[in-house]
Design an enzyme around this catalytic site. Structure first.
Site, mmCIF file in Angstrom:
data_model
loop_
_atom_site.group_PDB
_atom_site.id
_atom_site.type_symbol
_atom_site.label_atom_id
_atom_site.label_comp_id
_atom_site.label_asym_id
_atom_site.label_seq_id
_atom_site.Cartn_x
_atom_site.Cartn_y
_atom_site.Cartn_z
ATOM 1 C CB CYS A 1 36.897 33.346 42.481
ATOM 2 S SG CYS A 1 37.260 34.349 43.768
ATOM 3 C CG HIS B 1 41.613 34.711 42.579
ATOM 4 N ND1 HIS B 1 40.882 35.575 42.261
ATOM 5 C CD2 HIS B 1 40.761 34.870 43.391
ATOM 6 C CE1 HIS B 1 39.630 35.577 42.097
ATOM 7 N NE2 HIS B 1 39.851 35.593 43.422
ATOM 8 C CD GLU C 1 43.357 34.655 39.279
ATOM 9 O OE1 GLU C 1 43.369 33.317 40.270
ATOM 10 O OE2 GLU C 1 42.834 35.502 38.984
HETATM 11 N N1 GLN Z 1 31.752 37.495 44.258
HETATM 12 C C1 GLN Z 1 32.291 35.908 44.547
HETATM 13 C C2 GLN Z 1 32.451 36.664 46.042
HETATM 14 O O1 GLN Z 1 32.540 37.665 46.843
HETATM 15 C C3 GLN Z 1 33.252 36.246 43.950
HETATM 16 C C4 GLN Z 1 35.025 37.194 44.232
HETATM 17 C C5 GLN Z 1 35.791 36.353 42.611
HETATM 18 O O2 GLN Z 1 35.393 36.386 41.887
HETATM 19 N N2 GLN Z 1 36.250 36.902 43.323
HETATM 20 O O3 GLN Z 1 32.442 35.154 46.596
#
Ligand code: GLN
Length: 534
Positions: free
Chosen positions: A383, A509, A511
Site C-alpha cells: 500500500c 493488502h 497480508e
Molecule cells: N495513505 C495511502 C493512501 O491512502 C496508503 C494507505 C495504506 O497504506 N493503507 O492511499
C-alpha cells in the site's frame, strides 16, 4: 440441521488475555470436528468502526472482503478458521447506537421512550442473531470486547444474560480470566478470578466454562477451589498456559478438552475427533526451520507490533511454507536517514515497507526503498509501501526530482501518486476509502504470475491514493512495470522492477488474506526470493 448454538466469550481481570486467540482456537477445534463455525467481535467503544482509530490505540485495522474496517481479532479468526469474515462479524457500540438513533429519527419507535433496555439490547441481540439466522452456521461464537465490570460493557453483558435466558441450552458463556503467579510467595492466585466471576454474577450471568490464563500449570487443588467458588464443574475449569506460538493454543485447548466440555454443555454430539493434520503439518514446519532469514519491517508504528499484526502473521505462514524462520528487524522509518541507512539495514535478507498514512516517517521509507533497490535486496512494498517505491523510482531513476504523492505534497510538480477520481470531494472520514476486495489482472511472466500461478486474482484494499497513469509509459520505459491492474478502471495494483532479483509493490493488502492453511502466495514468493538470494 438443529438450531444454531451460541457461545459467548467474556473476559475478566484485565484486557490483553488473548480472548480472541482462545475464541479462535475453540472455533478451530469445533470446525475440525465437522461443525460450521463463525466468530464475531462486539467492541464496546463508541467509534462506529476502528477505521478512524490511530493504530497506537488498538493496533491494526483489519479489512474484510466486503470492505468492513474491523478489529484485528477478525484477522485471527480468518487465519485460524480459513473462513472469510464480513461486515456482520464486527459490531461496535457506535454502530449499535447509530442504528437505534436512525430508527428513532425514522419514527420506528414513535411514541416510545428509547432506552438501553430494551432498544439497545434488542439491537445487539439482532446483530448477534444475524449470523445464526441464515442456517449457515452450526455455532456462532461471540467475543465481547473489554473486561467485565467496565461501564461500557454493561449493555453487552445484559444482552448475554437475556439471550442465555431465551436460548436455554442453546447458549453458553465461556469466561476468560487471569491466575497470576506471585513470584515472592511462589503461588498462583485465584482471587482475581473469583472477583471477576462475582462481578459477572452481579449482572445475572453464570459462566459455564472458565478459561484461566496462566504462566504455570494449575494444579487440581487450585482448579477445585475455582470450581467451588465460581459454581462450575471441575471439568469446566480449563487452563490456558503461555505457549511459544499462538498456533499452539488450539492443541493446548484440545489437551484441556475445551471442545468436549463445550459440546457437552450445548447438548451437541462430539462427532469425529478433531481433524488437525494440516494444522499439525504447519506447526511441524514452523518449529523445525532449516535456516533463519531476517526481514526489515520499515514502518512508523514499530513500537507497537500489533499495528502490523497481519503482516507479522503472514510472514510466519510464509516462513513455515519455505521451512525457514523469519526474524523481523523492526526499523522505525522516522529514524532512517541517508547517513545511517546502510548501518540500520546491514545484513537483512529482505526489506518490507509497510502501509501507512500521512507524511511522518515517509523520507525514511523512501531511503530504505532506494537501499533495497540499489543493493538488489528482495523488496516488498505494501500500500503506502508500494506508493513509496513509485515515488523513489520517479525521483532517483526517472530524475523527476519533485515527484511525490499528493497526500504528502499537493503542489508537487510530478504527482506520480494522486488522489483517486472518486475520492475527490469526499470529506467524511469513516468508511470512505476504497475498501474491500477488487479484481486484479496479472501480467504474464511477472513476479505476480509466478507467485499466484494465475493471471487474475482478488485482493483487499484500503486507500485513497493511486498510481497516476499519466506517468505509466515513462515508468515502463524506465524499467518499472505495472504487473497488476484493475480490469475495469486500469488502476495500477502492482509495480515491479524486472531487473531486480525481487522487487514488488502492491497497492492492495495481501497480508489480510494469509491463513495457516493458505499462506499468501506473495508472502511465500517474497520469502522464497529471500532464501534464493541469500
Ligand atoms: N495513505 C495511502 C493512501 O491512502 C496508503 C494507505 C495504506 O497504506 N493503507 O492511499
Amino acid at each position: 440441521m438443529g438450531a444454531t448454538k451460541y457461545i459467548f466469550v467474556t473476559g475478566g481481570v484485565t484486557s490483553s488475555l488473548g480472548k480472541g486467540i482462545v475464541a479462535a482456537s475453540l472455533a478451530k477445534l469445533l470446525q475440525a470436528r465437522g461443525y460450521s463455525v463463525t466468530i464475531q467481535k462486539l467492541d464496546p467503544y463508541i467509534n462506529v468502526d476502528p477505521g478512524t482509530l490511530n493504530p497506537y490505540e488498538h493496533g491494526e485495522c483489519y479489512v474484510t472482503d466486503d470492505g468492513a474496517e474491523t478489529d484485528l481479532d477478525l484477522g485471527h479468526y480468518e487465519r485460524f478458521l480459513n473462513v472469510r469474515t464480513s461486515q456482520a462479524n464486527n459490531v461496535t457500540t457506535g454502530r449499535i447506537y447509530q442504528s437505534v438513533i436512525n430508527k428513532e429519527r425514522r419514527g420506528d419507535y414513535l411514541g416510545k421512550t428509547v432506552q438501553i433496555i430494551p432498544h439497545i439490547t434488542d439491537e445487539i441481540k439482532r446483530r448477534i442473531k444475524i449470523l445464526g439466522s441464515k442456517g449457515k452456521y452450526d455455532i456462532v461464537i461471540t467475543e465481547i470486547g473489554g473486561t467485565v465490570g467496565d461501564i461500557e460493557s454493561l449493555p453487552y453483558i445484559e444482552t448475554v444474560r437475556q439471550l442465555k435466558w431465551e436460548l436455554g441450552d442453546d447458549a453458553i458463556v465461556v469466561h476468560l480470566t487471569l491466575v497470576p503467579f506471585l513470584a515472592a510467595s511462589g503461588e498462583l492466585k485465584t482471587k482475581p478470578t473469583q472477583h471477576s466471576v462475582k462481578s459477572l454474577l452481579e449482572t445475572g450471568v453464570q459462566p459455564d466454562v472458565l478459561v484461566l490464563r496462566t504462566e504455570h500449570d494449575i494444579h487440581m487443588s487450585i482448579r477445585k477451589k475455582v470450581a467451588l467458588f465460581c459454581n462450575v464443574s471441575i471439568d469446566s475449569v480449563i487452563q490456558s498456559i503461555d505457549v511459544p506460538t499462538i498456533y499452539d493454543v488450539p492443541l493446548k485447548m484440545l489437551e484441556e478438552k475445551l471442545d468436549r466440555t463445550v459440546l457437552k454443555k450445548l447438548n451437541m454430539p462430539l462427532r469425529n475427533d478433531p481433524k488437525l493434520e494440516p494444522w499439525n503439518a504447519f506447526l511441524a514446519k514452523l518449529k523445525n526451520p532449516k535456516d533463519t532469514v531476517e526481514i526489515a519491517l520499515v514502518g512508523k508504528y514499530v513500537e507497537l507490533h500489533d499495528a502490523y499484526k497481519s503482516i507479522v502473521e503472514a510472514l510466519i505462514h510464509a516462513g513455515a511454507m519455505n521451512e525457514v524462520k523469519v526474524k523481523i528487524r523492526w526499523v522505525h522509518s522516522e529514524k532512517i536517514n541517508e547517513a545511517n541507512v546502510a548501518e540500520k539495514l546491514e545484513g537483512v535478507n529482505g526489506i518490507l515497507v509497510a502501509p501507512g498514512f500521512g507524511h511522518r516517517g515517509l523520507d525514511g521509507k523512501i531511503i530504505a526503498t532506494r537501499y533495497a533497490r540499489e543493493s538488489n535486496i528482495p523488496f516488498f512494498g505494501i500500500c503506502l509501501g508500494m506508493q513509496v517505491s513509485v515515488i523513489e523510482y520517479a525521483r532517483n531513476v526517472l530524475k523527476l526530482e519533485d515527484a511525490d504523492s499528493t497526500e504528502m505534497n499537493e503542489k508537487c510538480e510530478d504527482p506520480v501518486i494522486d488522489l483517486m477520481e472518486d475520492q475527490k470531494g469526499i470529506t467524511e472520514k469513516g468508511g470512505t476509502m476504497r475498501l474491500g476486495a477488487y479484481a486484479c489482472k496479472i501480467t504474464a511472466g511477472s513476479n505476480m504470475e509466478k507467485a499466484y500461478g494465475s493471471l487474475e486474482t482478488q485482493e483487499r484494499h484500503r486507500h485513497r491514493y493511486e498510481f497516476n497513469n499519466e506517468y505509466l509509459k515513462a515508468f515502463e520505459k524506465g524499467g518499472m512495470i505495472a504487473s497488476g491492474c484493475n480490469p475495469d478502471t486500469g488502476l495500477v495494483e502492482v509495480v515491479e522492477i524486472p531487473e531486480h532479483c525481487w522487487f514488488t509493490g502492491v497497492q492492495f493488502h495481501p497480508e489480510y488474506s494469509s491463513t495457516v492453511l493458505n499462506p499468501h502466495p506473495l508472502f511465500v514468493a517474497f520469502v522464497k526470493a529471500i532464501v534464493e538470494n541469500k
